[in-house]
Write an enzyme that holds these catalytic residues in place. Structure first.
Site, PDB file in Angstrom:
ATOM      1  N   CYS A   1      -1.530   9.036   2.815  1.00 57.23           N
ATOM      2  CA  CYS A   1      -1.404   8.537   1.441  1.00 57.23           C
ATOM      3  C   CYS A   1      -2.598   8.942   0.586  1.00 57.23           C
ATOM      4  O   CYS A   1      -2.466   9.144  -0.619  1.00 57.23           O
ATOM      5  CB  CYS A   1      -1.248   7.013   1.441  1.00 57.23           C
ATOM      6  SG  CYS A   1      -2.597   6.123   2.248  1.00 57.23           S
TER       7      CYS A   1
ATOM      8  N   GLU B   1       0.886  -1.169   0.000  1.00 59.25           N
ATOM      9  CA  GLU B   1       0.000   0.000   0.000  1.00 59.25           C
ATOM     10  C   GLU B   1       0.914   1.206   0.000  1.00 59.25           C
ATOM     11  O   GLU B   1       1.584   1.490   0.993  1.00 59.25           O
ATOM     12  CB  GLU B   1      -0.925  -0.035   1.211  1.00 59.25           C
ATOM     13  CG  GLU B   1      -2.146   0.852   1.043  1.00 59.25           C
ATOM     14  CD  GLU B   1      -1.877   2.289   1.434  1.00 59.25           C
ATOM     15  OE1 GLU B   1      -1.698   3.125   0.511  1.00 59.25           O
ATOM     16  OE2 GLU B   1      -1.835   2.582   2.633  1.00 59.25           O
TER      17      GLU B   1
END
Length: 486
Positions: A286, A252
């Site tokens: 993110c 990720e």
């Protein structure tokens, strides 16, 4: 009971006790004040090897326990996160620079991740499949064994627990390497919670460390799956190393997520969503809204309102005052942010708000007059910066939103949700939020990105977690031994 009763931990953190860290110790510092607020042991590759071997030895017995027992441990862990939310939240504020509401989201999510993982323990683990032979044919899910988890500094608790909890619930052991900058809230807290929850010894090892410890974890033969959250550059290295060792890596990674504001969107609500998406936790997420794509008919008013909001957001030490933004994690990250802002202005962007800092406190920044080549638009900033680019029609919006190597999250704001849905279908993204900004996560939802943002949905929800932390085995059985021609 105090969960984290001292600020000094000189050993490498193991679930079954303290072991002197071969790599010495490191200071835990507040990014707001730079004060030392604790010390932790630093794991080196020898610590990693020892932890992985112990985890592998303990895992088989854990996998053989009943799902009721594993679920009970996870439920107790969930309750303990709720019980100790204030204490852990205080560490998230001081150690990670979180404002208290963000810290509260982390502790609440940690509890929910454990409760969801508890239900995962009793989830069906296979299916009966047809066979051309007179036999019972099954595809069943088995624990992988030892899972290595590498978690970053920005949401240290959530980004560790979302892998640790389901991996444990499914019968695995875990070796967790948190970022040294947030080793308490992203590491020690998990060790203590699961200790108090009654997790058997040897199943969770927490080893704060540097790059060498991470490399050793990826390479260790006892580790079959790596769950990594971090930058795209680091994720590529992890993926390459894991591939050499023929093990799965769930990655990720970074993002440069777009918020698309269509011409029929409510301007005030769009500005509020845009500010939250770009400035929450100083943009160190993110999923942060890294690109604001605004229809030309709204763009001037949008920039003006977003800049005004940015100018009035208080920035400071969240441990001492009520603020909207806390500190950047360290000087290196602050300097990266500022260099991108400066380069963008030098390239022709207009600084509508912000662009200044005091120590590690960076003002929320709005950039207008942006092009697709503007550095703060084209690159992931990981800071409180909102570049605004205009578009004139849906074709242009789709091309701009999809014109990046990243594909993590997408927000589209419009009164016409079907139009927004049709636009979303044209933009590659692991996550899409219609009439919301780009930052959002739930324990029950699959999470992950495409392209340079990672290897797809590898966390969240039963299906993704089963795929991530188990192996599929084909098993057949029949009443008699088959007779063969020879």
């Amino acid at each position: 009971m105090t969960l984290l009763d001292t600020g000094t931990w000189h050993g490498t953190i193991y679930r079954d006790g303290w072991v002197e860290a071969a790599g010495g110790t490191a200071a835990v510092r507040s990014p707001a004040t730079r004060e030392e607020i604790g010390r932790v042991g630093v794991a080196d590759p020898t610590d990693v090897a020892r932890a992985c071997a112990r985890a592998a030895a303990a895992q088989r017995a854990w996998a053989a326990t009943s799902y009721q027992e594993r679920a009970a441990v996870l439920r107790r862990a969930g309750a303990l996160w709720e019980q100790h939310a204030a204490e852990v939240g205080d560490w998230l504020v001081r150690e990670a620079g979180s404002i208290p509401p963000k810290a509260g989201v982390e502790t609440a999510t940690a509890a929910q991740e454990c409760y969801e993982a508890a239900s995962l323990a009793s989830h069906p683990l296979g299916e009966i499949i047809p066979s051309a032979q007179p036999r019972l044919s099954l595809a069943r899910r088995l624990p992988v064994g030892v899972v290595g988890v590498i978690a970053p500094f920005n949401f240290p608790l959530i980004l560790a627990i979302r892998s640790v909890a389901p991996a444990l619930a499914l019968g695995n052991a875990v070796v967790l390497k948190p970022d040294l900058r947030t080793a308490v809230s992203g590491g020690l807290a998990l060790a203590r919670i699961f200790e108090e929850a009654g997790l058997p010894e040897g199943l969770l090892h927490v080893l704060p460390g540097g790059v060498d410890a991470g490399e050793a974890l990826v390479a260790d033969p006892h580790v079959r799956v790596i769950s990594f959250t971090g930058s795209t550059a680091a994720g590529r290295k992890v993926g390459e190393a894991a591939a050499r060792h023929l093990k799965r890596a769930h990655l990720e990674l970074g993002g440069n997520s777009a918020l698309v504001v269509l011409d029929d969107a409510d301007l005030d609500l769009a500005v509020s969503a845009g500010a939250w998406g770009s400035f929450l936790h100083q943009g160190q997420i993110c999923m942060t809204t890294g690109r604001h794509l605004v229809h030309a008919s709204l763009a001037e008013r949008y920039v003006e309102a977003l800049a005004e909001k940015a100018d009035h957001l208080p920035v400071g030490d969240p441990a001492k005052e009520q603020v909207a933004l806390g500190p950047i994690i360290d000087e290196a990250q602050r300097d990266k942010i500022h260099s991108l802002v400066t380069a963008s202005v030098d390239a022709g962007a207009r600084l509508a708000a912000g662009g200044t800092y005091d120590g590690l406190f960076y003002r929320p920044t709005v950039l207008a007059g942006v092009t697709a080549a503007t550095p703060a638009y084209a690159q992931e900033v990981f800071g409180p910066v909102a570049p605004v680019l205009t578009f004139t029609d849906l074709d242009e919006a789709a091309a701009l939103a999809g014109g990046t190597e990243y594909g993590l999250s997408l927000g589209i704001l419009s009164r016409d949700v079907m139009k927004a849905m049709a636009l979303a279908d044209r933009i590659p993204s692991g996550i899409v939020h219609i009439n919301d900004q780009t930052v959002g996560d739930e324990a029950v939802a699959p999470f992950g990105g495409v392209g340079a943002s990672g290897t797809g949905s590898r966390f969240g929800g039963a299906a993704a977690n089963l795929e991530a932390f188990t192996e599929t085995q084909w098993l057949t059985m029949q009443g008699d031994i088959t007779r063969y021609p020879f």
